[in-house]
Design a protein around this motif. Structure first.
Motif, PDB file in Angstrom:
ATOM      1  N   UNK A 213       0.830  -1.207   0.000  1.00  0.00           N
ATOM      2  CA  UNK A 213       0.000   0.000   0.000  1.00  0.00           C
ATOM      3  C   UNK A 213       0.866   1.260   0.000  1.00  0.00           C
ATOM      4  N   UNK A 214       1.917   1.275   0.785  1.00  0.00           N
ATOM      5  CA  UNK A 214       2.804   2.440   0.847  1.00  0.00           C
ATOM      6  C   UNK A 214       3.453   2.688  -0.514  1.00  0.00           C
ATOM      7  N   UNK A 215       3.930   1.631  -1.161  1.00  0.00           N
ATOM      8  CA  UNK A 215       4.538   1.775  -2.488  1.00  0.00           C
ATOM      9  C   UNK A 215       3.528   2.280  -3.510  1.00  0.00           C
ATOM     10  N   UNK A 216       2.299   1.794  -3.444  1.00  0.00           N
ATOM     11  CA  UNK A 216       1.260   2.237  -4.374  1.00  0.00           C
ATOM     12  C   UNK A 216       0.934   3.714  -4.156  1.00  0.00           C
ATOM     13  N   UNK A 217       0.820   4.143  -2.905  1.00  0.00           N
ATOM     14  CA  UNK A 217       0.501   5.542  -2.626  1.00  0.00           C
ATOM     15  C   UNK A 217       1.674   6.460  -2.953  1.00  0.00           C
ATOM     16  N   UNK A 218       2.910   6.012  -2.760  1.00  0.00           N
ATOM     17  CA  UNK A 218       4.067   6.824  -3.122  1.00  0.00           C
ATOM     18  C   UNK A 218       4.060   7.146  -4.606  1.00  0.00           C
ATOM     19  N   UNK A 219       3.622   6.205  -5.417  1.00  0.00           N
ATOM     20  CA  UNK A 219       3.562   6.422  -6.858  1.00  0.00           C
ATOM     21  C   UNK A 219       2.450   7.406  -7.222  1.00  0.00           C
ATOM     22  N   UNK A 220       1.342   7.369  -6.480  1.00  0.00           N
ATOM     23  CA  UNK A 220       0.197   8.219  -6.793  1.00  0.00           C
ATOM     24  C   UNK A 220       0.337   9.639  -6.253  1.00  0.00           C
ATOM     25  N   UNK A 221       1.028   9.808  -5.149  1.00  0.00           N
ATOM     26  CA  UNK A 221       1.164  11.117  -4.516  1.00  0.00           C
ATOM     27  C   UNK A 221       2.456  11.795  -4.958  1.00  0.00           C
ATOM     28  N   UNK A 222       2.405  13.108  -5.102  1.00  0.00           N
ATOM     29  CA  UNK A 222       3.608  13.870  -5.445  1.00  0.00           C
ATOM     30  C   UNK A 222       4.577  13.830  -4.273  1.00  0.00           C
ATOM     31  N   UNK A 223       5.863  13.755  -4.604  1.00  0.00           N
ATOM     32  CA  UNK A 223       6.881  13.803  -3.565  1.00  0.00           C
ATOM     33  C   UNK A 223       8.118  14.486  -4.123  1.00  0.00           C
ATOM     34  N   UNK A 224       8.923  15.013  -3.242  1.00  0.00           N
ATOM     35  CA  UNK A 224      10.169  15.678  -3.599  1.00  0.00           C
ATOM     36  C   UNK A 224      11.141  14.640  -4.179  1.00  0.00           C
ATOM     37  N   UNK A 225      11.977  15.067  -5.127  1.00  0.00           N
ATOM     38  CA  UNK A 225      12.995  14.151  -5.642  1.00  0.00           C
ATOM     39  C   UNK A 225      14.009  13.849  -4.551  1.00  0.00           C
ATOM     40  N   UNK A 226      14.747  12.773  -4.706  1.00  0.00           N
ATOM     41  CA  UNK A 226      15.728  12.376  -3.698  1.00  0.00           C
ATOM     42  C   UNK A 226      16.879  13.383  -3.655  1.00  0.00           C
ATOM     43  N   UNK A 227      17.617  13.367  -2.571  1.00  0.00           N
ATOM     44  CA  UNK A 227      18.773  14.252  -2.434  1.00  0.00           C
ATOM     45  C   UNK A 227      19.811  13.975  -3.527  1.00  0.00           C
ATOM     46  N   UNK A 228      19.955  12.714  -3.906  1.00  0.00           N
ATOM     47  CA  UNK A 228      20.904  12.348  -4.967  1.00  0.00           C
ATOM     48  C   UNK A 228      20.487  12.968  -6.293  1.00  0.00           C
ATOM     49  N   UNK A 229      19.188  12.891  -6.614  1.00  0.00           N
ATOM     50  CA  UNK A 229      18.692  13.484  -7.860  1.00  0.00           C
ATOM     51  C   UNK A 229      18.834  14.998  -7.834  1.00  0.00           C
ATOM     52  N   UNK A 230      18.548  15.624  -6.689  1.00  0.00           N
ATOM     53  CA  UNK A 230      18.697  17.069  -6.590  1.00  0.00           C
ATOM     54  C   UNK A 230      20.161  17.483  -6.730  1.00  0.00           C
ATOM     55  N   UNK A 231      21.076  16.682  -6.198  1.00  0.00           N
ATOM     56  CA  UNK A 231      22.497  16.985  -6.352  1.00  0.00           C
ATOM     57  C   UNK A 231      22.904  16.919  -7.831  1.00  0.00           C
TER      58      UNK A 231
END
Length: 109
Positions: free
Chosen positions: A14-32
């Motif tokens: 359920x957590x993985x499914x909701x993470x895909x559906x909800x907006x979230x900040x990119x990871x620190x690695x991606x932002x770097x």
């Protein structure tokens, strides 16, 4: 014990499914990586600020401001933002990049 493992797996799914559906900040690695791409092209503008990122489904959204000389022409600005967007696309597929241009001195507002 088996019931607890089933409940834990259900929670993880359920957590993985909701993470895909909800907006979230990119990871620190991606932002770097994003900052590195911006800084790589830093000779074309004075600076950058207000970096905002999010992931919505399989799309990444990158938004930031660059500061430029107030006398930069529209053609030069188009080339600068186009170069930055192309570099972002080479680093990250499925990415929408929005670049706001500020003349030098406007970033403090």
């Amino acid at each position: 014990m088996v019931a607890l493992l089933i409940v834990k797996e259900a929670g993880d799914l359920c957590r993985n499914a909701f993470d895909y559906l909800l907006d979230s900040k990119l990871t620190d690695t991606e932002e770097a990586k994003i900052i590195a791409v911006i800084e790589k092209h830093g000779d074309k503008f004075k600076g950058f600020h207000k970096l905002k990122t999010r992931k919505s489904g399989n799309m990444r959204h990158i938004d930031f401001h660059i500061t430029v000389d107030p006398y930069t022409t529209a053609l030069e600005l188009h080339e600068i933002t186009g170069c930055l967007k192309k570099a972002m696309w080479e680093e990250f597929q499925n990415t929408r990049v929005n670049i706001h241009v500020d003349p030098v001195g406007e970033e403090d507002q």
